[in-house]
Design an enzyme around this catalytic site. Sequence first.
Site, PDB file in Angstrom:
ATOM      1  N   SER A 177       0.454  -1.371  -0.260  1.00 43.38           N
ATOM      2  CA  SER A 177       0.246  -0.091  -0.025  1.00 43.38           C
ATOM      3  C   SER A 177       0.425   1.537  -0.209  1.00 43.38           C
ATOM      4  O   SER A 177      -0.029   2.673  -0.430  1.00 43.38           O
ATOM      5  CB  SER A 177      -0.629  -0.135   1.000  1.00 43.38           C
ATOM      6  OG  SER A 177      -0.011   0.561   2.289  1.00 43.38           O
ATOM      7  N   LYS A 231       0.529   5.253   6.702  1.00 41.68           N
ATOM      8  CA  LYS A 231      -0.239   6.106   5.596  1.00 41.68           C
ATOM      9  C   LYS A 231      -0.013   7.390   6.100  1.00 41.68           C
ATOM     10  O   LYS A 231       0.225   7.682   7.039  1.00 41.68           O
ATOM     11  CB  LYS A 231      -2.166   5.882   6.091  1.00 41.68           C
ATOM     12  CG  LYS A 231      -2.378   4.445   6.030  1.00 41.68           C
ATOM     13  CD  LYS A 231      -2.449   3.989   4.801  1.00 41.68           C
ATOM     14  CE  LYS A 231      -2.746   1.804   3.953  1.00 41.68           C
ATOM     15  NZ  LYS A 231      -2.463   1.538   4.950  1.00 41.68           N
TER      16      LYS A 231
END
Length: 204
Positions: A122, A159
């Site tokens: 990711s 993230k």
Amino acid sequence: MTEFAERLRKYMMAAEISQTKLSRLTGINKSSICEYLSGSYEPKQQNVLKIAAALNIPPEYFWGMNLLDKAKKDVNEKVKKIPLIGSIAAGRPILAVQDFDEYIPCDSSLKADFCLRISGDSMINARIYDGDIVFIHEQSDVNDGEIAAVLVDDSATLKRVYKYGNMVQLRAENPKYKPMEFDRKTCSDIRILGKAVALLGNVI
């Protein structure tokens, strides 16, 4: 002739490296190398490391045990070990977790409290890949756009964090993953653990 001089002469002959070439490879002037070879002067630790690298041998080949122990001590003083967190319990302080997988060495100047091993793809556009280890400075908030370790339910994820009023958005660095959004007023399942400050690549 000193023991160091004898070893230096032997290793130079084995590597077929002349005084001139050794001087060029190490940046040590030729007159100093002549003094090393004659035994009238021995190099400081920094120059021993340069010579060993040029001859493609471990520096231990030149050192007696006292010097080797001192060198190891100097190295150890510049290194600290950071816990690699394997699992995180929601609601608990991060460093209260006792089941550390292992400890990862890093420079003592790095302001990190723990580290995480990345799973998945990711964050690949931030050059953070599966298996990489990311060092985290523990803090409860980060600036918009900073990469952070965030606890979602009982799993830590890495993230980019953005905040809009009461909303927190977690963005991946891979277009195939959609942003995740949470309302901080109604959602108790999200907590910022800390800011990513350094990366240790997955060396294969």
